[in-house]
Design an enzyme around this catalytic site. Sequence first.
Site: not given
Ligand code: BG6
Length: 510
Positions: A194-195, A258
């Site tokens: 989960d980044h 997230h």
């Molecule tokens: C992803 C989603 O996991 O996270 C996207 O699938 C979203 O829809 C993205 O735009 C957002 O990531 P970050 O790091 O740009 O906030």
Amino acid sequence: MSNPFREDLVSRSRPQPCTVVIFGATGDLTHRKLVPALYNLAVDGELPPGVKILGFARRDKSDEEFRSGLEELNRKVSRSGHDEELWSSFVQNIHYHQSEFTDAEGYKRLAERLDEIDRERGGKGNHLFYIASAPEFFDDILEQLKAAGLSKAAEGCWSRVIVEKPFGTDLATAQHLNQVVNRTFEEKDTYRIDHYLGKETAQNLMVLRFANAIFEPLWNSRYIDQIQITCSENLGMEGGRGGYYDKAGALRDMVQNHLLQLLSLVAMEPPTDLSADGVRDEKVKVIRSLRQWDTPEKVAKNVVRAQYTAGHVDGRSVPGYREEDRVDPESMTEAYVAVRLMIDTWRWSGVPFYIRMGKQLPKKATEISVHFKAPPCVLFNALPGGVPGGNVLVIRIQPDEGISLRMVSKIPGTSLRLEPVKMDFHYSTSFGKGSPEAYERLLLDAMAGDATLFARRDEVEEAWRFIDHIEHAWHQSDNPPPMAEFVAGTWGPKEADDLLKEDGHEWRRL
Ligand code: BG6
């Protein structure tokens, strides 16, 4: 003074040399995130020596073609820029492996290739399999890795798997995927990514709460009035994303993973130690304690879903959600969602948590704001205007990572007048350097065998349990709650404002 009995808790393993096999290597994630992350680690001297990258995908490509595609994107997105010399030595360690995801022969060849690489390294080797393909191939890839003997490591080595999102589309599919994963790899070798957990400010949440004496005593229903988590994006369905998104929606795409992960870091009890399970044991309790919105009436009362209509974002004119490329013109998928959550624990009894996420909002920003209760109105309430607002602690996850605290101050001068002021900490100015990308930290952690910042099986399943009720009310009940609308480039639908108004609150302006 450090506590001599708990010094073991801070020791962390080091990332170890390995071969990283990326499934879905021709995809966007590999080009925009994974390879640039590995490159930046190499630039910073953090990548263990001898790391090799093997891209596994279906398209026919030579190593050279694969490398030049990666280079093109790295030039555009790399956090530290693109250095010709560094790139040319880094890229020597990248190779391409063409195979169908379902073809046993392709995995046999993969095993032989890994053997060769390991032999060059002196015999045995560690393998990190990164599954970043389209989700319909996750099962096949896992089963094929097992059949080819690749999920078991040679003695003294490890074989780990990172599974990208989406981890299932509901509880049943997540449970199924968990069964497949656990049949093929051991849980300790499984890394559900989960980044958001790799973002610097998300990691700092635990430090803010538990390494400072001033916050934790106030971190409960006695002093906190409400907490908001906002994730706003100023993009829509660019790059053909509509096909995936229209099947997922904001709740599944961002909230299940997230935002519930951020929520659990904000609301968890102090863990007994910093081990992966110590932290995850506490996080999962938060998700398990969420009051369930398990009837269409409760969903209608606590959740708002919406789609954007045509409007302007950042000066661009943008189509409405239903007019987007690859989106069903009659779609009932939400591109915006706002939820009131209640965590039924002693600490949080009665404190609402509000989460909102939307596409095509005015700007890109993610933040958590902790709104403290107002002080007793006994001294300054007779002043014209009373006491302005209360204390708000804002944790900016991105961009402009930092933390600010709003408090009330006297305006200098002879009369007694009050105004809110801000104490503000910015990562970039305080530490003089930008934060690493989330994927950098997470890849290194997987190479080090540290799963703290990855979701555990029960966390994922508990989160789906909560989400499933809402999806069910929206898509399978006889009286589904309505779909609201807002003009692209504005801050979401009126219904989301009303959700907070009912409690006497309003969304913080970002
Ligand atoms: C992803 C989603 O996991 O996270 C996207 O699938 C979203 O829809 C993205 O735009 C957002 O990531 P970050 O790091 O740009 O906030």
